[in-house]
Design a protein around this motif. Structure first.
Motif, short mmCIF file in Angstrom:
data_model
loop_
_atom_site.label_atom_id
_atom_site.label_comp_id
_atom_site.label_asym_id
_atom_site.label_seq_id
_atom_site.Cartn_x
_atom_site.Cartn_y
_atom_site.Cartn_z
N MET A 1 0.83 -1.18 0.00
CA MET A 1 0.00 0.00 0.00
C MET A 1 0.87 1.25 0.00
N THR A 2 0.39 2.25 -0.65
CA THR A 2 1.16 3.48 -0.69
C THR A 2 0.94 4.26 0.61
N ALA A 3 1.80 5.23 0.81
CA ALA A 3 1.72 6.03 2.03
C ALA A 3 0.44 6.86 2.07
N ILE A 4 -0.02 7.30 0.92
CA ILE A 4 -1.24 8.12 0.89
C ILE A 4 -2.45 7.30 1.28
N VAL A 5 -2.52 6.07 0.82
CA VAL A 5 -3.65 5.19 1.16
C VAL A 5 -3.61 4.85 2.64
N LYS A 6 -2.42 4.60 3.18
CA LYS A 6 -2.29 4.32 4.61
C LYS A 6 -2.73 5.53 5.44
N LEU A 7 -2.33 6.72 5.00
CA LEU A 7 -2.73 7.93 5.70
C LEU A 7 -4.25 8.12 5.64
N LYS A 8 -4.84 7.83 4.49
CA LYS A 8 -6.29 7.94 4.34
C LYS A 8 -7.01 6.98 5.28
N PHE A 9 -6.57 5.73 5.34
CA PHE A 9 -7.21 4.77 6.23
C PHE A 9 -7.05 5.18 7.69
N PHE A 10 -5.87 5.69 8.05
CA PHE A 10 -5.63 6.12 9.42
C PHE A 10 -6.58 7.27 9.80
N LEU A 11 -6.68 8.27 8.91
CA LEU A 11 -7.55 9.41 9.21
C LEU A 11 -9.02 9.02 9.24
N GLU A 12 -9.44 8.13 8.34
CA GLU A 12 -10.83 7.68 8.35
C GLU A 12 -11.14 6.91 9.63
N LYS A 13 -10.22 6.05 10.04
CA LYS A 13 -10.45 5.23 11.23
C LYS A 13 -10.56 6.09 12.48
N HIS A 14 -9.62 6.98 12.66
CA HIS A 14 -9.61 7.78 13.88
C HIS A 14 -10.56 8.98 13.80
N GLY A 15 -10.74 9.53 12.64
CA GLY A 15 -11.67 10.65 12.50
C GLY A 15 -13.11 10.24 12.68
N PHE A 16 -13.49 9.11 12.11
CA PHE A 16 -14.86 8.63 12.26
C PHE A 16 -15.09 8.11 13.67
N HIS A 17 -14.03 7.65 14.31
CA HIS A 17 -14.16 7.16 15.68
C HIS A 17 -14.53 8.32 16.61
N VAL A 18 -13.97 9.48 16.37
CA VAL A 18 -14.29 10.64 17.19
C VAL A 18 -15.75 11.01 17.06
N SER A 19 -16.25 11.09 15.82
CA SER A 19 -17.65 11.46 15.64
C SER A 19 -18.60 10.37 16.14
N SER A 20 -18.22 9.12 16.03
CA SER A 20 -19.10 8.07 16.54
C SER A 20 -19.12 8.05 18.06
N ARG A 21 -18.01 8.35 18.71
CA ARG A 21 -18.00 8.42 20.18
C ARG A 21 -18.81 9.62 20.66
N LEU A 22 -18.68 10.75 19.95
CA LEU A 22 -19.47 11.92 20.30
C LEU A 22 -20.96 11.66 20.09
N ALA A 23 -21.29 10.95 19.02
CA ALA A 23 -22.68 10.62 18.75
C ALA A 23 -23.23 9.68 19.83
N ASP A 24 -22.42 8.74 20.26
CA ASP A 24 -22.87 7.84 21.33
C ASP A 24 -23.10 8.60 22.63
N ALA A 25 -22.25 9.57 22.92
CA ALA A 25 -22.40 10.35 24.14
C ALA A 25 -23.64 11.24 24.09
N LEU A 26 -23.98 11.73 22.90
CA LEU A 26 -25.13 12.60 22.76
C LEU A 26 -26.42 11.84 22.44
#
Length: 75
Positions: A1-26
């Motif tokens: 995998m290229t570095a850009i794809v790895k960066l994209k997966f990392f940001l999607e995983k952790h970025g969506f995790h933040v919004s899903s945790r916030l959604a669970d709290a609210l």
């Protein structure tokens, strides 16, 4: 995998995790929280541009009203 794809997966995983945790709290859906952040980002960018246009208009109006004199003999 290229570095850009790895960066994209990392940001999607952790970025969506933040919004899903916030959604669970609210007690909301995660897609609603993501949409809220998207709308807020457009609103804040639009407000900054609106303030810029207002100030530019104000300065232009001030320059039109106040006559610029280049010499003391223009009085």
């Amino acid at each position: 995998m290229t570095a850009i794809v790895k960066l994209k997966f990392f940001l999607e995983k952790h970025g969506f995790h933040v919004s899903s945790r916030l959604a669970d709290a609210l007690g909301m859906r995660a897609s609603s929280v993501r949409l809220f952040f998207i709308y807020i980002s457009f609103v804040t960018a639009g407000l900054g541009f609106g303030v810029y246009l207002t100030l530019a208009f104000w300065i232009r109006l001030k320059d039109l009203i106040r006559a610029k004199r280049t010499s003391v003999f223009d009085i």
